[in-house]
Scaffold this motif. Structure first.
Motif, short mmCIF file in Angstrom:
data_model
loop_
_atom_site.label_atom_id
_atom_site.label_comp_id
_atom_site.label_asym_id
_atom_site.label_seq_id
_atom_site.Cartn_x
_atom_site.Cartn_y
_atom_site.Cartn_z
N GLU A 1 -3.30 -5.64 -6.88
CA GLU A 1 -4.60 -6.04 -7.43
C GLU A 1 -4.47 -7.29 -8.30
OE1 GLU A 1 -6.52 -2.86 -9.45
OE2 GLU A 1 -6.68 -1.58 -7.66
N ASN B 1 2.14 3.03 -2.75
CA ASN B 1 1.87 4.00 -3.81
C ASN B 1 1.00 3.35 -4.88
OD1 ASN B 1 3.70 2.53 -5.64
ND2 ASN B 1 5.34 3.41 -4.40
N ASP B 2 0.69 4.09 -5.93
CA ASP B 2 -0.19 3.58 -6.99
C ASP B 2 0.41 2.36 -7.68
OD1 ASP B 2 -2.02 5.55 -6.43
OD2 ASP B 2 -1.42 6.87 -8.09
N GLY B 3 1.73 2.35 -7.88
CA GLY B 3 2.37 1.22 -8.54
C GLY B 3 2.28 -0.06 -7.73
N ASP C 1 0.82 -1.21 0.00
CA ASP C 1 0.00 0.00 0.00
C ASP C 1 0.85 1.27 0.00
OD1 ASP C 1 -2.47 1.27 -0.06
OD2 ASP C 1 -2.70 1.29 2.12
N ARG D 1 0.07 -0.71 -5.43
CA ARG D 1 -1.34 -1.12 -5.31
C ARG D 1 -1.83 -1.77 -6.59
NH1 ARG D 1 -1.38 3.48 -1.77
NH2 ARG D 1 -1.58 4.94 -3.52
N ALA D 2 -1.38 -1.29 -7.76
CA ALA D 2 -1.80 -1.90 -9.02
C ALA D 2 -1.26 -3.32 -9.13
CB ALA D 2 -1.31 -1.05 -10.19
#
Length: 408
Positions: A292, A284-286, A282, A288-289
């Motif tokens: 997923e 950063n965006d990278g 968790d 978290r992607a």
């Protein structure tokens, strides 16, 4: 998923169970994930490391459709002889070009000789010993993710600074535990602390830590340093709580406790632990992607730093293969390692970095504290960031490691 999916089982090596990613045409690179599928390190390596490597292969093949990437896996059973036999058989009979993961430091140290002999590649994402880029460095391997020096540096120093100045170590009795105890002890004493005792437990197979914990309690140390990992660390922490060590004021410094260990412990038992990691799902965006995608493959499990390292190391290795050309890469593992060192690393999980001349992959390390149940927003929301250590400070200075590849 790009390409087709099939399974290969090597009849000459029954422990191999090999999900494979292939393309319909072009050259083939084979990568073997040699890991712990069912033992004490399986949660932090094992199937998750295989998933990380497969996701990297999938992403790479989308951008490089003329190159096949085939992923094999084997359970080393946390035995040096079994893991070494698997690696040698892969190289001799199955055309494997590189091995990945190897969560036991003792196994990794043995496999170094094999990849040098065969001129193949080892991508060490699972083992901890800093000796892998010190006295045992070689032109045929790199060390990703973390090591015993990086874990000890942040955690040992920080714990002494907040009053934990006397330590008792509970140590897994093999290369990994010895290395982690050694490196942490150096930082504890450098910060003004003292080591008052050590107990070493057999690995694998220990489940009852009561006698060792009684020794720790009798030492009157302020800190119990756990130089073990996986289910050994989980059981040590649980049993320390049952013995009342933490209620009596002893702090637990779990040098290699990862997010899957915290999940197994639960926040009630794990709250307040300090941990050092190079990756958190968790951040950063990278991250978290990637998480997923990983969650879909692993039935809700979040990735730990070794799983992320399998992705990162596989991707950089494949970029080096593409740069050299598959034929040369398959013929000369040392040439692939040289190219990996020449090319800067860059991926969404660890960011930008480098691979040093001694084979050490450089990136930031992070000091986290495990949240209390009240602070957590839900399952897997476990870490609170306390400090990020920049890449140039996160790992042992290259001149201090004793690597023969480093020129004075």
């Amino acid at each position: 998923m790009s390409g087709t999916v099939r399974r290969r089982v090597a009849l000459s090596l029954p422990l191999v169970a090999a999900p494979a990613l292939v393309r319909a045409q072009g050259a083939t690179i084979r990568l073997g994930v040699l890991t712990d599928m069912a033992g004490p390190y399986a949660g932090n390596t094992g199937p998750g490391s295989l998933t990380g490597a497969r996701l990297a292969a999938e992403d790479f093949m989308k951008a490089n459709p003329t190159l096949h990437v085939e992923i094999l896996s084997a359970d080393a059973q946390n035995r040096v002889d079994v893991g070494s036999q698997a690696a040698r058989s892969w190289f001799d009979t199955q055309g494997v070009d590189a091995v990945l993961d190897l969560p036991m430091s003792a196994l990794a140290l043995n496999v170094i000789d094999i990849v040098k002999e065969k001129n193949k590649v080892a991508l060490f994402t699972g083992p901890a010993s800093s000796d892998l880029t010190g006295r045992a460095c070689s032109p045929n391997h790199v060390h990703w993710v973390y090591d015993s020096w990086s874990l000890a540096h942040a955690l040992g120093t920080a714990t002494v600074q907040v009053g934990g100045d006397t330590w008792f170590f509970l140590t897994a009795d093999y290369a990994f535990g010895h290395s982690l105890e050694r490196d942490t002890s150096a930082f504890v004493t450098a910060a003004g602390g003292r080591i008052v005792g050590t107990a070493r437990h057999p690995f694998p197979g220990t489940t009852d830590f009561s006698s060792f914990l009684l020794q720790a309690q009798a030492s009157r140390a302020k800190v119990l340093g756990l130089a073990n990992a996986g289910s050994d660390a989980v059981n040590s922490i649980k049993q320390a709580a049952e013995f009342g060590l933490t209620r009596r004021g002893m702090r637990i410094a779990a040098m290699l406790t990862q997010i899957n260990d915290v999940h197994a412990l639960g926040l009630e038992a794990a709250q307040g632990l300090l941990v050092t990691e190079s990756f958190y799902w968790d951040m950063n965006d990278g991250t978290r992607a990637f998480t997923e995608r990983f969650v879909r493959e692993r039935n809700g499990q979040r990735p730990g730093m070794i799983h992320a390292g399998a992705y990162s190391a596989t991707m950089h290795y494949l970029k080096a293969v593409a740069s050299l050309g598959a034929a040369q890469a398959k013929a000369d593992g040392a040439a692939v390692i040289r190219r990996m060192k020449e090319m800067p690393t860059d991926d969404p999980l660890f960011g930008q970095g480098t691979v040093r001349a001694d084979g050490r992959k450089i990136h930031s390390m992070h000091l986290f504290q495990v949240k209390t149940p009240a602070e957590s927003r839900g399952a897997w929301d476990y870490f609170q960031l306390l400090q990020s250590v920049p890449p140039e400070q996160s790992f042992r200075p290259m001149a201090e490691g004793g690597c023969a590849l480093v020129r004075p």
